[in-house]
Design a protein around this motif. Structure first.
Motif, PDB file in Angstrom:
ATOM      1  N   ASP A 151       0.814  -1.218   0.000  1.00 34.45           N
ATOM      2  CA  ASP A 151       0.000   0.000   0.000  1.00 34.45           C
ATOM      3  C   ASP A 151       0.842   1.261   0.000  1.00 34.45           C
ATOM      4  O   ASP A 151       0.318   2.361   0.190  1.00 34.45           O
ATOM      5  CB  ASP A 151      -0.939   0.000   1.210  1.00 34.45           C
ATOM      6  CG  ASP A 151      -2.276   0.648   0.898  1.00 34.45           C
ATOM      7  OD1 ASP A 151      -2.827   0.379  -0.187  1.00 34.45           O
ATOM      8  OD2 ASP A 151      -2.785   1.429   1.725  1.00 34.45           O
ATOM      9  N   ALA A 206      -3.692   4.295 -14.883  1.00 31.60           N
ATOM     10  CA  ALA A 206      -3.452   5.693 -14.502  1.00 31.60           C
ATOM     11  C   ALA A 206      -1.988   5.922 -14.161  1.00 31.60           C
ATOM     12  O   ALA A 206      -1.392   6.936 -14.551  1.00 31.60           O
ATOM     13  CB  ALA A 206      -4.344   6.067 -13.317  1.00 31.60           C
ATOM     14  N   SER A 207      -1.384   4.981 -13.450  1.00 28.18           N
ATOM     15  CA  SER A 207       0.035   5.114 -13.085  1.00 28.18           C
ATOM     16  C   SER A 207       0.926   5.144 -14.317  1.00 28.18           C
ATOM     17  O   SER A 207       1.888   5.914 -14.388  1.00 28.18           O
ATOM     18  CB  SER A 207       0.457   3.964 -12.171  1.00 28.18           C
ATOM     19  OG  SER A 207      -0.221   4.028 -10.938  1.00 28.18           O
ATOM     20  N   SER A 262     -10.066   5.267 -10.846  1.00 31.75           N
ATOM     21  CA  SER A 262      -8.949   5.468  -9.924  1.00 31.75           C
ATOM     22  C   SER A 262      -8.125   6.655 -10.385  1.00 31.75           C
ATOM     23  O   SER A 262      -7.988   6.910 -11.585  1.00 31.75           O
ATOM     24  CB  SER A 262      -8.050   4.229  -9.862  1.00 31.75           C
ATOM     25  OG  SER A 262      -8.678   3.175  -9.165  1.00 31.75           O
ATOM     26  N   ARG A 290      -4.366   8.788  -9.904  1.00 33.68           N
ATOM     27  CA  ARG A 290      -2.981   8.827  -9.445  1.00 33.68           C
ATOM     28  C   ARG A 290      -2.478  10.248  -9.681  1.00 33.68           C
ATOM     29  O   ARG A 290      -2.734  10.827 -10.731  1.00 33.68           O
ATOM     30  CB  ARG A 290      -2.107   7.825 -10.202  1.00 33.68           C
ATOM     31  CG  ARG A 290      -2.509   6.367 -10.010  1.00 33.68           C
ATOM     32  CD  ARG A 290      -2.286   5.890  -8.587  1.00 33.68           C
ATOM     33  NE  ARG A 290      -2.606   4.487  -8.417  1.00 33.68           N
ATOM     34  CZ  ARG A 290      -3.800   4.012  -8.069  1.00 33.68           C
ATOM     35  NH1 ARG A 290      -4.797   4.869  -7.850  1.00 33.68           N
ATOM     36  NH2 ARG A 290      -4.005   2.724  -7.937  1.00 33.68           N
ATOM     37  N   SER A 291      -1.765  10.789  -8.712  1.00 36.93           N
ATOM     38  CA  SER A 291      -1.386  12.194  -8.829  1.00 36.93           C
ATOM     39  C   SER A 291       0.104  12.396  -8.632  1.00 36.93           C
ATOM     40  O   SER A 291       0.846  11.480  -8.277  1.00 36.93           O
ATOM     41  CB  SER A 291      -2.167  13.040  -7.826  1.00 36.93           C
ATOM     42  OG  SER A 291      -2.068  14.411  -8.146  1.00 36.93           O
ATOM     43  N   LEU A 324       0.480   8.470 -16.102  1.00 33.14           N
ATOM     44  CA  LEU A 324       1.142   9.507 -15.298  1.00 33.14           C
ATOM     45  C   LEU A 324       2.653   9.470 -15.534  1.00 33.14           C
ATOM     46  O   LEU A 324       3.292  10.511 -15.701  1.00 33.14           O
ATOM     47  CB  LEU A 324       0.824   9.315 -13.824  1.00 33.14           C
ATOM     48  CG  LEU A 324       1.427  10.340 -12.849  1.00 33.14           C
ATOM     49  CD1 LEU A 324       0.529  10.495 -11.625  1.00 33.14           C
ATOM     50  CD2 LEU A 324       2.822   9.962 -12.378  1.00 33.14           C
ATOM     51  N   GLU A 325       3.207   8.273 -15.551  1.00 34.28           N
ATOM     52  CA  GLU A 325       4.649   8.136 -15.751  1.00 34.28           C
ATOM     53  C   GLU A 325       5.068   8.707 -17.107  1.00 34.28           C
ATOM     54  O   GLU A 325       6.130   9.300 -17.241  1.00 34.28           O
ATOM     55  CB  GLU A 325       5.038   6.660 -15.665  1.00 34.28           C
ATOM     56  CG  GLU A 325       6.528   6.406 -15.787  1.00 34.28           C
ATOM     57  CD  GLU A 325       6.886   4.934 -15.676  1.00 34.28           C
ATOM     58  OE1 GLU A 325       8.059   4.607 -15.895  1.00 34.28           O
ATOM     59  OE2 GLU A 325       5.990   4.122 -15.378  1.00 34.28           O
ATOM     60  N   GLY A 373      -6.370   1.756 -11.985  1.00 35.43           N
ATOM     61  CA  GLY A 373      -5.335   2.419 -11.199  1.00 35.43           C
ATOM     62  C   GLY A 373      -3.951   2.200 -11.790  1.00 35.43           C
ATOM     63  O   GLY A 373      -3.115   3.117 -11.819  1.00 35.43           O
ATOM     64  N   PRO A 415      -1.495  14.564 -13.226  1.00 39.48           N
ATOM     65  CA  PRO A 415      -2.491  13.784 -12.487  1.00 39.48           C
ATOM     66  C   PRO A 415      -3.410  13.081 -13.485  1.00 39.48           C
ATOM     67  O   PRO A 415      -3.816  13.682 -14.493  1.00 39.48           O
ATOM     68  CB  PRO A 415      -3.252  14.839 -11.680  1.00 39.48           C
ATOM     69  CG  PRO A 415      -2.329  16.025 -11.625  1.00 39.48           C
ATOM     70  CD  PRO A 415      -1.544  15.994 -12.900  1.00 39.48           C
ATOM     71  N   SER A 471      -2.103  11.207  -2.998  1.00 42.44           N
ATOM     72  CA  SER A 471      -1.500  10.753  -4.247  1.00 42.44           C
ATOM     73  C   SER A 471      -2.333   9.740  -5.012  1.00 42.44           C
ATOM     74  O   SER A 471      -2.051   9.469  -6.187  1.00 42.44           O
ATOM     75  CB  SER A 471      -0.123  10.140  -3.969  1.00 42.44           C
ATOM     76  OG  SER A 471      -0.248   9.044  -3.086  1.00 42.44           O
ATOM     77  N   ALA A 472      -3.341   9.167  -4.393  1.00 46.96           N
ATOM     78  CA  ALA A 472      -4.161   8.153  -5.057  1.00 46.96           C
ATOM     79  C   ALA A 472      -5.563   8.168  -4.467  1.00 46.96           C
ATOM     80  O   ALA A 472      -5.746   8.406  -3.273  1.00 46.96           O
ATOM     81  CB  ALA A 472      -3.541   6.763  -4.904  1.00 46.96           C
TER      82      ALA A 472
END
Length: 800
Positions: free
Chosen positions: A229, A365-366, A391, A393-394, A369-370, A362, A375, A419-420
Motif C-alpha cells: 500500500d 493511470a500510473s 482510480s 494517481r497524482s 502519469l509516468e 489504477g 495527475p 496521491s491516489a
C-alpha cells in the motif's frame, strides 16, 4: 543536449552532521550522508532507526477509540456473538482481512468475512452486504482498511442492531460515521504519534491491544500489506516490516512460501523490493480480475498443496492482468490524443471507456502519469447503467483527494490519499467533472509542478561505492516509501561499453568508467535508448547501486534510473527505412529526456524527393531545402513559430549544397539536438574532393573522344568508365569545364574548345562548390558514426 528525464533534487547540505555520524558510528561518509538526509542527526536517533524492535512500538491504546473497541470484542468472544470481518480487495485489504482471520482463530471466535467484488460492487460498505450479515446473525462488524467514509452504511447497520468497529487509515471525511468505535490514527483528536500505518497496521494494533503480544509471525502479513500500500517505511512501519521480512525468510505460512516461490525469488533473501514487485501484484490480481477471496484463502491456508494451487492461479491472473492493462493503455492514449490541443496535455488527464476493467484502471493511470507527468484519472464505464468507476494517481503538486473534494457534488462516492484515490460517478457528469478538476489544478499548480522531480542522495564518485560500502548501506533497509533505495548521482562518467540484452533487446547493459574505476550498469526497459548512445560519450548518470552475484563472484552494479548528456548532440540514425515513422518513434523516446514542446521540434526534407511527408507529430514545424533561400517554411507551424524556438531537428534528407547546410544551421540558432535520418548515397554516385590530376586526366580523355561534337550522355558514360569516376562526379566536373570555357554544350552535344583561355581551376565557382559538396557528403553520407557526428558538431558549434 540530452536532458535527464527528471530534475535531480540534491539533499540539503549537512556536512557537519555527516562527519559526526561517520565518526560516531564508524561508517563511510556515504552511509552517514544517507542517514543524515533521512533526518537522523545523532547516534541515538541512528540507533533507533537501525535497531528498532517490537518493544519500541507505541501503546495501541493511544489510538482514539481503542478503549471502546477492545471491551466490545472481548464481550463478543465471551458471549459467542457472530462477528463479521469486512475488508477491501487490494493487497492491504487482503492482508488486513487475513490478519483478522488469524486473530479470530486465536480468540476462538465465531466469524465470517466479506470482501466486496471490485467490479460488481466497488469499494466500501454496502447495504446489501449488511443485510446478508444480519441474516447470518452477525451482531458485531469489524471493518479493516475501509469504513471511515461509510456514514450512511454504518447508520443502516446500527438500525439493524449491529455494532460496527471501524479500523481504517484513509483520510477521514468532514462527517464521520456513527460507529461503535472509530480507530484511525488520522481522525481528528487522535493522539497516536505515528500517522503512517497501513490498514493492516491498524488491524495489528487492534490485535496488539487485545493480546498484548501477538504472534511475531503475524508481522509477515503486516509487512506485505504495508509495502503493497506504499506506506512510509519509517517509525512503526519500519519496525513491523523489518521484523516481518526477517520472519518471512523462514516463514511457516504455506501461502506466503508458495507466493514467494511463484514470484521467483529466494525465500532466504527476501526484501521489500521483492514484496513490492513480486508478491503484491499477484495478490492484487485476485481483486482486480476475479475476487480477492482467493488471495485471502492463500494467505490463511495451512495446506501446502492448496497454497501452491492458489499461488499458481494468482500468477496466471497476474499475467492476464498485464495484458488487460496493456490493451487499455493503448486505447486510453488514443483517446488522449483527441484531447490534446496543439500538442498540449491537459493539467489533469481524465479518460473513460466502456468495458475498461475497473480492477486495473489504477495501474493504467500510473502508466499514463509516468509518461506525461500529469495527475491522471481512468474510469471504466458500465454501458448498461452509465455508471463510471475509476482510480486517480497524482503528482506531488496536486493533492488529488483535495481536488476531488472540491467537486464532490459531482460524484456518488470518493475516497483516498493525496496521491491516489477512487471514485464513482454518472457518465453524464464526466464533462463537468473533468472541467472542475482542471479548473482546480489551474488555481493551485504552477509550471514547476509539471516538471518531474526525483530526490537524490547527492553526487559521488564511482570509487565511493566499493563492495564494502554497498554492504554497509544495507543497514538502512528495508527500503520503500519515505526511505527509498539510495539514488546516487555520478557526473562526468565515460560510457565504454554498450549493448542490448534480454528478449527483443528491451534492456541495456552498459559499462561506465570514472578515473580508474569501472562499473557495470543495467537499464531495464530502456533498450530503445541504444540508438541514442555511443561508446565514448560523457554522461551524468543517476542510479541505485547493488551487488551482482554470479558464480561466486561479487561486484558492484548500478541500476540506471536516469542520465544526462550535456552539450550539442548529433545522433546517427542514417539509412532509416521509414524516416517519418522513425521521427515519431524517436520523439516518443526522447521527449521525456528533452522536455520538448511542439514549438521546439522541426524536420527538414527535400521536396523533390518527397512532396508530402507522413508525420503524426502535432504541430511539428516542417522545413524544406530551397535553392534560393537555403531553407524555407513548409507548413503553418513553421510559419507560425519560426526557427528561433527550434532545439531539436530531424534531418530527413541531405542538403543539396553546403550553402543549404549553412543556411539551415544559421536559421536554427538554438539547435542542440540533431538527428540524422537521411539515406546513404549509392557508391555509384559518390563524389570525391577534386584534384588537378583528375581534371587533367578527364580533359585528356575528352580531347581524344571529342575531336568532333559527341552526344553528352555518351561522352559522360565513357569518361566515367575510363577515369574510374562516378557518372555524377564526371557530370559536375563537366560543369567546371563549361564555366572555364574549355567545352561548350550545344543541342545535347559536347564540343571541346580547341584553344581555350588559360584559367585556374580555383577560379571556377563550380570547382569550389564541387569540393565543398564532396567534403560535406563524405562526412554526412559515407563516414562512420564518430567521424560523421564529430564533423557535424563542429559545424553546429561554428554556427552558434
Amino acid at each position: 543536449m540530452f536532458e535527464s528525464k527528471y530534475s535531480w533534487q540534491a539533499p540539503e547540505g549537512n556536512e557537519e552532521t555527516v562527519r559526526s555520524l561517520a565518526g560516531e558510528l564508524s561508517v563511510s561518509p556515504l552511509t552517514a550522508s544517507l542517514l543524515a538526509s533521512r533526518g537522523i542527526g545523532s547516534r541515538e536517533e541512528a540507533g533507533r532507526f537501525l535497531n528498532g524492535n517490537l518493544e519500541a512500538l507505541h501503546d495501541p491504546y493511544l489510538l482514539l477509540g481503542m478503549d471502546k473497541a477492545v471491551p466490545r470484542i472481548l464481550q463478543a468472544i465471551e458471549q459467542s456473538e457472530h462477528i463479521l470481518i469486512y475488508g477491501d480487495y487490494d493487497a492491504d485489504g487482503v492482508s488486513s482481512t487475513s490478519l483478522m482471520i488469524y486473530f479470530m482463530r486465536h480468540l476462538g471466535a465465531s466469524y465470517d468475512i466479506y470482501i466486496p467484488h471490485r467490479s460488481n460492487e466497488g469499494y466500501g460498505l454496502h447495504n446489501h452486504a449488511l443485510d446478508w450479515a444480519h441474516q447470518q446473525g452477525v451482531s458485531l462488524i469489524i471493518t479493516v482498511d475501509t469504513g471511515i467514509s461509510a456514514v450512511e452504511q454504518i447508520a443502516y447497520a446500527n438500525s439493524l442492531g449491529m455494532d460496527v468497529i471501524v479500523t481504517d487509515h484513509h483520510e477521514p471525511p468532514e462527517v464521520l460515521p456513527n460507529a461503535y468505535a472509530l480507530i484511525n490514527p488520522k481522525q481528528p483528536g487522535c493522539p497516536y504519534p505515528f500517522k503512517g500505518l497501513a490498514g493492516v497496521g491498524v488491524a495489528y494494533k487492534l490485535a496488539q491491544a487485545v493480546l498484548k503480544e501477538p504472534p511475531v509471525e503475524w508481522t509477515e502479513i503486516v509487512a506485505i500489506g504495508t509495502i503493497a500500500d506504499l506506506m512510509p517505511l519509517t517509525g512503526e512501519n519500519r519496525i513491523l516490516v523489518s521484523r516481518g521480512l526477517e520472519c518471512m525468510r523462514h516463514t511457516s505460512f504455506p501461502g506466503i512460501q508458495a507466493l514467494m516461490e511463484v514470484s521467483g525469488f529466494n525465500m532466504g533473501a527476501v526484501t521489500s523490493v521483492n514484496v513490492a514487485f513480486g508478491m503484491a501484484p499477484r495478490i492484487n490480481a485476485s481483486g482486480r480480475l476475479d475476487h480477492a477471496g482467493s488471495a485471502v484463502a492463500l494467505m490463511t491456508t495451512g495446506d501446502m498443496e492448496e497454497a501452491q494451487q492458489l499461488s499458481h492461479a494468482l500468477d496466471e491472473l497476474n499475467k492476464e492482468r498485464q495484458q488487460v492493462v496493456e490493451t487499455i493503455v493503448e486505447e486510453a492514449l488514443i483517446q488522449l490524443q483527441d484531447k490534446m490541443i496543439n500538442g498540449s496535455v491537459p493539467d489533469v488527464i481524465v479518460l473513460a471507456g466502456e468495458g475498461w476493467n475497473v480492477g486495473v484502471v489504477g495501474i493504467v493511470a500510473s502508466k499514463i502519469l509516468e509518461r506525461y507527468y500529469r495527475p491522471v484519472i481512468i474510469l471504466g464505464i458500465d454501458p448498461e447503467t452509465g455508471m463510471c468507476k475509476g482510480s486517480a494517481r497524482s503528482i506531488p503538486g496536486l493533492d488529488i483527494y483535495e481536488a476531488l473534494t472540491s467537486c464532490k457534488e459531482l460524484m456518488d462516492h470518493y475516497g483516498g490519499h493525496p496521491s491516489a484515490a477512487g471514485m464513482s460517478l454518472s457518465r453524464d457528469q464526466l464533462p463537468a467533472f473533468e472541467e472542475a478538476l482542471n479548473l482546480f489544478a489551474a488555481q493551485v499548480m504552477s509550471e514547476e509542478d509539471y516538471i518531474p522531480v526525483i530526490a537524490t542522495d547527492g553526487e559521488w564518485k564511482l570509487s565511493d561505492v566499493p563492495l564494502s560500502v554497498i554492504d554497509e548501506m544495507d543497514m538502512l533497509a528495508p527500503f520503500g516509501m519515505a526511505n527509498p533505495v539510495p539514488k546516487l548521482v555520478f557526473r562526468g562518467t565515460r560510457l565504454v561499453e554498450l549493448r542490448k540484452m534480454g528478449k527483443e533487446g528491451k534492456h541495456l547493459k552498459l559499462v561506465f568508467r570514472q578515473g580508474e574505476t569501472r562499473m557495470e550498469a543495467v537499464a531495464f526497459g530502456r533498450g530503445d535508448l541504444a540508438d541514442l548512445l555511443e561508446e565514448g560519450m560523457t554522461l551524468d548518470i543517476l542510479g541505485e547501486v547493488s551487488i551482482n552475484e554470479w558464480n561466486g563472484s561479487r561486484k558492484p552494479q548500478l541500476m540506471l534510473q536516469d542520465m544526462k548528456i550535456t552539450g550539442t548532440q548529433v545522433f546517427d540514425l542514417r539509412d532509416a527505412k521509414e524516416p517519418w515513422k522513425e521521427v515519431q518513434r524517436i520523439y516518443d523516446i526522447i521527449s521525456p529526456h528533452m522536455r520538448l514542446d511542439h514549438r521546439q521540434i522541426a524536420a527538414v526534407f527535400n521536396p523533390l524527393l518527397e512532396s508530402s511527408p507522413k508525420i503524426q507529430l502535432n504541430d511539428c514545424s516542417l522545413w524544406v531545402y530551397d535553392n534560393k533561400a537555403g531553407i524555407s517554411a513548409f507548413n503553418n507551424a513553421a510559419n507560425t513559430y519560426g526557427a528561433d524556438h527550434i532545439t531539436t531537428l530531424f534531418m530527413v534528407h541531405v542538403p543539396d549544397s553546403v550553402d543549404q547546410l549553412d543556411a539551415l544551421l544559421a536559421s536554427f540558432k538554438n539547435l542542440s539536438n540533431l538527428f540524422l535520418l537521411h539515406s546513404g548515397r549509392n557508391k555509384e554516385e559518390q563524389l570525391t574532393i577534386p584534384s588537378r590530376d583528375q581534371f587533367k586526366l578527364l580533359y585528356v580523355l575528352l580531347m581524344r573522344m571529342a575531336l568532333e561534337p559527341i552526344r553528352e550522355q555518351e561522352a559522360l558514360a565513357r569518361l566515367s568508365q575510363q577515369s574510374s569516376s562516378t557518372l555524377r562526379m564526371v557530370t559536375m566536373m563537366m560543369d567546371v569545364f563549361e564555366e572555364l570555357a574549355f567545352v561548350e554544350r550545344r543541342d545535347g552535344n559536347i564540343v571541346v574548345i580547341p584553344k581555350p583561355p588559360k584559367r585556374e581551376l580555383s577560379s571556377s565557382m563550380h570547382f569550389t562548390k564541387l569540393g565543398s559538396l564532396a567534403e560535406m557528403e563524405q562526412h554526412l553520407v559515407y563516414e562512420g558514426t564518430s567521424q560523421c557526428t564529430r564533423w557535424m558538431i563542429s559545424r553546429l558549434e561554428g554556427a552558434s
